[in-house]
Scaffold this active site. Structure first.
Site, PDB file in Angstrom:
ATOM      1  CB  SER A  93     -27.886 -23.129 -12.120  1.00 35.73           C
ATOM      2  OG  SER A  93     -28.717 -22.192 -11.482  1.00 35.73           O
ATOM      3  CG  ASP A 192     -24.812 -15.630 -13.368  1.00 34.81           C
ATOM      4  OD1 ASP A 192     -26.004 -15.283 -13.403  1.00 34.81           O
ATOM      5  OD2 ASP A 192     -24.445 -16.770 -13.030  1.00 34.81           O
ATOM      6  CG  HIS A 222     -27.484 -18.485 -14.441  1.00 29.76           C
ATOM      7  ND1 HIS A 222     -26.612 -18.558 -13.366  1.00 29.76           N
ATOM      8  CD2 HIS A 222     -28.464 -19.392 -14.182  1.00 29.76           C
ATOM      9  CE1 HIS A 222     -27.050 -19.466 -12.503  1.00 29.76           C
ATOM     10  NE2 HIS A 222     -28.166 -19.992 -12.985  1.00 29.76           N
TER      11      HIS A 222
END
Length: 257
Positions: A93, A192, A222
């Site tokens: 991320s 995602d 994610h």
């Protein structure tokens, strides 16, 4: 109830070092199991904690991307200071964005970027992530629903400089990706949000290396390091790291070097 914040960790193995980077509103828990897995295969792993993270959302807003980038670079130099000359970087991320930035600005053996939002064009969605994190954290603290709603409303009125900084840093990193010449692995969950799904092929296409691969995980969202396909994520990351051109001395234990 006061919750204990996750801590940075260092797992020492041989001289092949891996810098592990967590996400926005996340913590070293994002990458702890991956680090333990890699360490069992001989790798030294270090994961820094970004300032303000692992505690309340209000603490996160006291800082910003420039502070968190300092924490990342401090983590890189921590490994250097311990005597590790060959370092790969792995992040998820926002940590995946930082991974790309490290790969563009520092000497690294390899880059593994997971679910990095490099195509983010605005700060939209970042505050929502912080807001949802804040609600969950306050529930774990045992606060009443009335108290939580009051504090969440106060959160909305706090300065958003930290959020704005993230977007600027992502844009700057997007412009730097073509400076990455190290072998690069891009990992992305197929479940995602579209922003991340658009970012993965962009990263793959833009890095300036012929040694690159993009892997999709069909049943993952994610935080793929903790998702249902995490074992495959760990295996793919290990395979990539094992294929890098580490020196023979790097494969030796520090204890016997």
């Amino acid at each position: 109830m006061k919750l204990l914040a996750p801590q940075p960790f260092t797992l020492e193995g041989d001289r092949r070092a891996v810098l592990l980077l967590h996400g926005f509103t996340g913590s070293t828990k994002d990458v702890k199991k991956l680090g333990q897995y890699l360490n069992k295969q001989g790798y030294t792993c270090h994961a820094p904690m970004y300032r303000g993270h692992g505690v309340s959302a209000e603490e996160i807003l006291k800082y910003g991307a420039k502070y968190w980038w300092e924490d990342v670079t401090r983590g890189y130099h921590h490994l250097k200071g311990l005597g590790y000359e060959e370092i790969a970087v792995v992040g998820i991320s926002l940590g995946g964005v930082f991974t790309l930035k490290v790969g563009a600005e520092f000497p690294v053996k390899g880059v593994v970027s997971m679910c990095a939002p490099i195509k983010r064009k605005s700060k939209d969605g970042l505050f929502e992530r912080l807001y949802n994190y804040a609600r969950t954290y306050k529930q774990f603290e045992g606060k009443s629903e009335e108290e939580i709603e009051k504090e969440l409303e106060e959160l909305r009125n706090l300065p958003q400089n930290a959020i704005e900084e993230i977007q600027k840093m992502i844009q700057h990193t997007s412009d730097e990706i073509e400076e990455i010449h190290a072998p690069t692995l891009v990992l992305q969950g197929k479940l995602d949000d579209s922003l991340y799904q658009e970012s993965a092929p962009f990263i793959y296409d833009t890095v300036e290396t012929d040694e690159k691969e993009l892997i999709w995980y069909q049943n993952s969202g994610h935080i793929i390091t903790l998702g249902k396909e995490r074992d495959k994520v760990y295996e793919d990351t290990l395979h990539f790291l094992d294929e890098l051109e580490w020196s023979e001395s790097a494969k030796m234990s520090k204890l016997h070097a």
